[in-house]
Design a protein around this motif. Structure first.
Motif, PDB file in Angstrom:
ATOM      1  N   SER A   1     -19.277  -0.260  -9.251  1.00 27.01           N
ATOM      2  CA  SER A   1     -18.336  -0.604  -9.402  1.00 27.01           C
ATOM      3  C   SER A   1     -17.346   0.255  -9.094  1.00 27.01           C
ATOM      4  CB  SER A   1     -18.880  -1.104 -10.665  1.00 27.01           C
ATOM      5  OG  SER A   1     -17.783  -0.168 -11.554  1.00 27.01           O
ATOM      6  N   ILE A   2     -16.471   0.071  -8.390  1.00 28.20           N
ATOM      7  CA  ILE A   2     -14.846   0.960  -7.855  1.00 28.20           C
ATOM      8  C   ILE A   2     -14.186  -0.028  -8.840  1.00 28.20           C
ATOM      9  CG2 ILE A   2     -13.100   1.302  -5.871  1.00 28.20           C
ATOM     10  CD1 ILE A   2     -15.094   0.904  -4.131  1.00 28.20           C
ATOM     11  N   TYR A   3     -14.252  -1.179  -8.602  1.00 25.61           N
ATOM     12  CA  TYR A   3     -12.918  -2.152  -9.659  1.00 25.61           C
ATOM     13  C   TYR A   3     -14.030  -2.235 -10.756  1.00 25.61           C
ATOM     14  CZ  TYR A   3      -9.681  -1.946  -6.923  1.00 25.61           C
ATOM     15  OH  TYR A   3      -8.557  -1.764  -5.376  1.00 25.61           O
ATOM     16  N   ALA A   4     -13.646  -1.875 -12.130  1.00 24.68           N
ATOM     17  CA  ALA A   4     -14.325  -2.202 -13.497  1.00 24.68           C
ATOM     18  C   ALA A   4     -14.410  -3.171 -13.909  1.00 24.68           C
ATOM     19  CB  ALA A   4     -14.674  -0.953 -14.599  1.00 24.68           C
ATOM     20  N   ASN A   5     -13.064  -3.780 -14.096  1.00 27.47           N
ATOM     21  CA  ASN A   5     -12.143  -5.131 -14.050  1.00 27.47           C
ATOM     22  C   ASN A   5     -11.279  -5.727 -12.472  1.00 27.47           C
ATOM     23  OD1 ASN A   5     -11.555  -4.268 -16.712  1.00 27.47           O
ATOM     24  ND2 ASN A   5     -10.340  -2.267 -16.436  1.00 27.47           N
ATOM     25  N   THR A   6     -11.452  -7.066 -12.849  1.00 32.24           N
ATOM     26  CA  THR A   6     -10.675  -7.420 -12.003  1.00 32.24           C
ATOM     27  C   THR A   6      -9.498  -7.607 -11.532  1.00 32.24           C
ATOM     28  OG1 THR A   6     -11.219  -9.922 -10.910  1.00 32.24           O
ATOM     29  CG2 THR A   6     -10.226  -9.540 -13.218  1.00 32.24           C
ATOM     30  N   GLY A   7      -9.592  -7.119 -10.145  1.00 29.96           N
ATOM     31  CA  GLY A   7      -8.086  -7.179  -9.139  1.00 29.96           C
ATOM     32  C   GLY A   7      -7.653  -8.202  -9.144  1.00 29.96           C
ATOM     33  N   GLN A   8      -8.286  -9.409  -9.254  1.00 31.10           N
ATOM     34  CA  GLN A   8      -8.110 -10.730  -8.113  1.00 31.10           C
ATOM     35  C   GLN A   8      -6.923 -11.303  -9.363  1.00 31.10           C
ATOM     36  OE1 GLN A   8      -8.754 -12.699  -5.810  1.00 31.10           O
ATOM     37  NE2 GLN A   8     -10.757 -11.167  -5.558  1.00 31.10           N
ATOM     38  N   THR A   9      -5.406 -11.217  -8.555  1.00 34.97           N
ATOM     39  CA  THR A   9      -3.929 -11.772  -9.218  1.00 34.97           C
ATOM     40  C   THR A   9      -3.234 -12.803  -8.324  1.00 34.97           C
ATOM     41  OG1 THR A   9      -3.727  -9.607  -9.745  1.00 34.97           O
ATOM     42  CG2 THR A   9      -1.847 -11.034  -9.717  1.00 34.97           C
ATOM     43  N   PHE A  10      -2.742 -14.132  -9.222  1.00 33.88           N
ATOM     44  CA  PHE A  10      -2.223 -15.174  -8.292  1.00 33.88           C
ATOM     45  C   PHE A  10      -1.069 -14.405  -8.486  1.00 33.88           C
ATOM     46  CE2 PHE A  10      -5.647 -17.891  -8.753  1.00 33.88           C
ATOM     47  CZ  PHE A  10      -6.249 -18.062  -7.476  1.00 33.88           C
ATOM     48  N   TYR A  11       0.184 -14.634  -7.058  1.00 35.18           N
ATOM     49  CA  TYR A  11       1.468 -14.068  -7.854  1.00 35.18           C
ATOM     50  C   TYR A  11       2.704 -15.157  -6.885  1.00 35.18           C
ATOM     51  CZ  TYR A  11       0.556  -9.167  -8.094  1.00 35.18           C
ATOM     52  OH  TYR A  11      -0.207  -8.275  -8.870  1.00 35.18           O
ATOM     53  N   TRP A  12       3.699 -15.562  -7.710  1.00 39.07           N
ATOM     54  CA  TRP A  12       4.071 -16.674  -7.399  1.00 39.07           C
ATOM     55  C   TRP A  12       5.689 -16.517  -7.777  1.00 39.07           C
ATOM     56  CZ3 TRP A  12       0.631 -17.089 -11.039  1.00 39.07           C
ATOM     57  CH2 TRP A  12       1.921 -17.128 -12.495  1.00 39.07           C
ATOM     58  N   LEU A  13       6.934 -17.078  -6.562  1.00 38.77           N
ATOM     59  CA  LEU A  13       8.248 -17.067  -7.378  1.00 38.77           C
ATOM     60  C   LEU A  13       8.754 -18.177  -7.825  1.00 38.77           C
ATOM     61  CD1 LEU A  13       9.672 -15.938  -3.682  1.00 38.77           C
ATOM     62  CD2 LEU A  13       8.315 -14.285  -5.722  1.00 38.77           C
ATOM     63  N   LYS A  14       9.411 -17.751  -9.039  1.00 36.45           N
ATOM     64  CA  LYS A  14       9.621 -18.776 -10.152  1.00 36.45           C
ATOM     65  C   LYS A  14      10.805 -19.600  -9.547  1.00 36.45           C
ATOM     66  CE  LYS A  14       9.494 -14.663 -13.569  1.00 36.45           C
ATOM     67  NZ  LYS A  14      10.361 -13.692 -14.837  1.00 36.45           N
ATOM     68  N   THR A  15      11.291 -19.303  -8.770  1.00 42.45           N
ATOM     69  CA  THR A  15      12.226 -20.398  -7.955  1.00 42.45           C
ATOM     70  C   THR A  15      12.067 -21.280  -7.023  1.00 42.45           C
ATOM     71  OG1 THR A  15      12.827 -18.381  -5.678  1.00 42.45           O
ATOM     72  CG2 THR A  15      14.331 -18.791  -7.734  1.00 42.45           C
ATOM     73  N   TYR A  16      10.585 -21.075  -6.895  1.00 41.50           N
ATOM     74  CA  TYR A  16       9.468 -22.439  -6.274  1.00 41.50           C
ATOM     75  C   TYR A  16       8.706 -23.872  -7.199  1.00 41.50           C
ATOM     76  CZ  TYR A  16       9.526 -19.509  -1.896  1.00 41.50           C
ATOM     77  OH  TYR A  16      10.402 -18.577  -1.488  1.00 41.50           O
ATOM     78  N   GLY A  17       9.443 -23.545  -7.806  1.00 39.95           N
ATOM     79  CA  GLY A  17       9.480 -24.638  -9.379  1.00 39.95           C
ATOM     80  C   GLY A  17       7.753 -23.982 -10.017  1.00 39.95           C
ATOM     81  N   VAL A  18       7.265 -23.081  -9.606  1.00 40.95           N
ATOM     82  CA  VAL A  18       5.602 -22.498 -10.333  1.00 40.95           C
ATOM     83  C   VAL A  18       5.817 -21.916 -11.832  1.00 40.95           C
ATOM     84  CG1 VAL A  18       3.623 -21.843 -10.048  1.00 40.95           C
ATOM     85  CG2 VAL A  18       4.485 -23.226  -7.999  1.00 40.95           C
ATOM     86  N   ASN A  19       5.926 -22.307 -12.825  1.00 36.04           N
ATOM     87  CA  ASN A  19       5.975 -21.305 -13.922  1.00 36.04           C
ATOM     88  C   ASN A  19       5.310 -21.395 -14.576  1.00 36.04           C
ATOM     89  OD1 ASN A  19       9.283 -21.954 -14.079  1.00 36.04           O
ATOM     90  ND2 ASN A  19       8.695 -24.071 -14.712  1.00 36.04           N
ATOM     91  N   GLY A  20       3.362 -21.266 -14.255  1.00 30.98           N
ATOM     92  CA  GLY A  20       2.465 -21.030 -14.737  1.00 30.98           C
ATOM     93  C   GLY A  20       1.228 -21.753 -14.075  1.00 30.98           C
ATOM     94  N   VAL A  21      -0.404 -21.434 -14.324  1.00 29.43           N
ATOM     95  CA  VAL A  21      -1.433 -21.702 -13.407  1.00 29.43           C
ATOM     96  C   VAL A  21      -0.604 -23.966 -13.731  1.00 29.43           C
ATOM     97  CG1 VAL A  21      -2.860 -22.402 -15.311  1.00 29.43           C
ATOM     98  CG2 VAL A  21      -3.855 -21.738 -13.590  1.00 29.43           C
ATOM     99  N   LYS A  22      -0.574 -24.543 -14.246  1.00 24.70           N
ATOM    100  CA  LYS A  22      -1.176 -25.445 -14.144  1.00 24.70           C
ATOM    101  C   LYS A  22       0.274 -26.472 -13.421  1.00 24.70           C
ATOM    102  CE  LYS A  22      -3.496 -26.096 -18.108  1.00 24.70           C
ATOM    103  NZ  LYS A  22      -5.235 -26.439 -17.571  1.00 24.70           N
ATOM    104  N   ASP A  23       0.858 -25.981 -12.954  1.00 26.51           N
ATOM    105  CA  ASP A  23       1.727 -26.001 -12.072  1.00 26.51           C
ATOM    106  C   ASP A  23       1.132 -25.581 -10.517  1.00 26.51           C
ATOM    107  OD1 ASP A  23       3.727 -26.675 -13.594  1.00 26.51           O
ATOM    108  OD2 ASP A  23       4.347 -24.463 -13.628  1.00 26.51           O
ATOM    109  N   PHE A  24      -0.070 -25.203 -10.442  1.00 32.19           N
ATOM    110  CA  PHE A  24      -0.239 -24.883  -9.498  1.00 32.19           C
ATOM    111  C   PHE A  24      -0.753 -26.101  -8.270  1.00 32.19           C
ATOM    112  CE2 PHE A  24      -2.734 -20.800  -9.544  1.00 32.19           C
ATOM    113  CZ  PHE A  24      -1.278 -19.375  -9.859  1.00 32.19           C
ATOM    114  N   PRO A  25      -1.060 -26.968  -8.711  1.00 29.43           N
ATOM    115  CA  PRO A  25      -1.353 -28.733  -7.804  1.00 29.43           C
ATOM    116  C   PRO A  25      -0.368 -29.085  -7.168  1.00 29.43           C
ATOM    117  CG  PRO A  25      -2.691 -28.551 -10.580  1.00 29.43           C
ATOM    118  CD  PRO A  25      -1.694 -27.024 -10.422  1.00 29.43           C
TER     119      PRO A  25
END
Length: 334
Positions: free
Chosen positions: A102-126
């Protein structure tokens, strides 16, 4: 710019003895374009460590963990780097992959967004657009993430963008959300400041193993000593870079154009965090825990399904690792 580390550091990491036979040409396919997390391979190659062990190494730029897992699994490359959960998906489709470190013992997977785009959390992804390449591990594993957080997997639209175009696509609003590795977190902070929002998969209770060194299973069976030498040299290289990243970044920058040293240095600080857990610090750098692998397998099986189920213990081995080499967590900045 700092260059080489001390001679004492170099001598501290001894490689296998020089073999009597000529070096064998082998290929390592990366998960993406070379950056700081790949610098240990370039460092060990520059030092001649692989060559002295009879390994004539070629490092190939990758196009995503899904692609590298399939290439290694089909025998197109003996070694590769792939997100481990993505490798399990590929193995479930018949790819002959085995994780050896293993190189990454922890997942590096991350989602990034801008607050001004109307996304405040994962529930707003749809209803929003997520940008990443087709082979991106985050896209491969998206159904697992979506179901785990309670949104429909088909509720978002994916847009194909290259790995180096993610920030630009988010900035121009070509997409609303991007997926990326946490090791590049500082680039996004610099670009977007307080408007940036993000969510690491670990924060949602999903922490599958991240990038790992994988090998073709048939190659491993036929060349166990060769594979072990490769793994041990790679371990030593990562330990050396944790101790002093300066010569490792020099080796990377000498071979890969277009990289900014400070950006890569910032990445390496994040990478050391991703490399560290209770097993890598006490068992061996690169350790793969059997119970965690079972959880990762169950994650893939539950949310994605396994076309060809297999015993998860066949998908990894820790026998190649040198247990005298451990992750030094004291090198992480607070």
């Amino acid at each position: 710019m700092k260059r080489w580390g001390t001679m004492g550091l170099v001598l501290a990491f001894v490689v296998p003895a020089i073999p009597a036979h000529a070096a064998e040409a082998v290929n390592l396919v990366l998960n993406w374009t070379p950056t700081a997390d790949h610098s240990p391979f370039y460092y060990a190659k520059a030092q001649g460590w692989y060559e002295k062990a009879g390994i004539d190494l070629t490092i190939e730029t990758g196009k995503g963990s899904g692609v590298s897992a399939l290439k290694v699994g089909s025998g197109g490359s003996p070694f590769g780097i792939a997100d481990l959960a993505t490798m399990l998906v590929a193995r479930g489709k018949g790819a002959d992959d085995v994780a050896v470190m293993s190189i990454y013992a922890n997942t590096g997977q991350t989602f990034y967004w801008l607050k001004t785009y109307g996304v405040n959390g994962v529930k707003d992804f749809p209803g929003h657009k997520i940008g990443n390449p087709p082979g991106d591990a985050s896209r491969v594993m998206w159904p697992a993430f979506a179901k785990a957080v309670g949104i429909a997997p088909d509720s978002v639209n994916f847009v194909n963008i290259g790995p180096t175009a993610k920030i630009a696509a988010l900035k121009t609003h070509a997409v609303d959300i991007i997926s990326d590795f946490y090791n590049e977190h500082d680039l996004k902070l610099k670009e977007f400041g307080s408007d940036l929002a993000f969510l690491n998969w670990k924060d949602m209770g999903l922490n599958p193993y991240g990038n790992s060194l994988i090998v073709n299973g048939e190659f491993l069976k036929k060349n166990p000593r060769f594979a072990q030498d490769f793994v041990k040299i790679t371990q030593k290289a990562f330990a050396a870079c944790v101790a002093n990243v300066d010569p490792c970044l020099k080796a990377l920058l000498d071979q890969v154009s277009g990289l900014d040293e400070q950006v890569q240095r910032n990445q390496w600080e994040r990478i050391k965090y991703l490399m560290t857990d209770e097993f890598t610090t006490t068992k061996a750098l690169g350790w793969i825990d059997g119970e965690r692998m079972k959880k990762d397998y169950d994650l893939v099986q539950t949310y994605l399904g396994m076309e060809k189920p297999f015993p998860v213990e066949n998908a990894f081995t820790i026998k190649m690792l040198d247990t005298s080499i451990k992750m030094d967590a004291s090198k992480m900045k607070p």
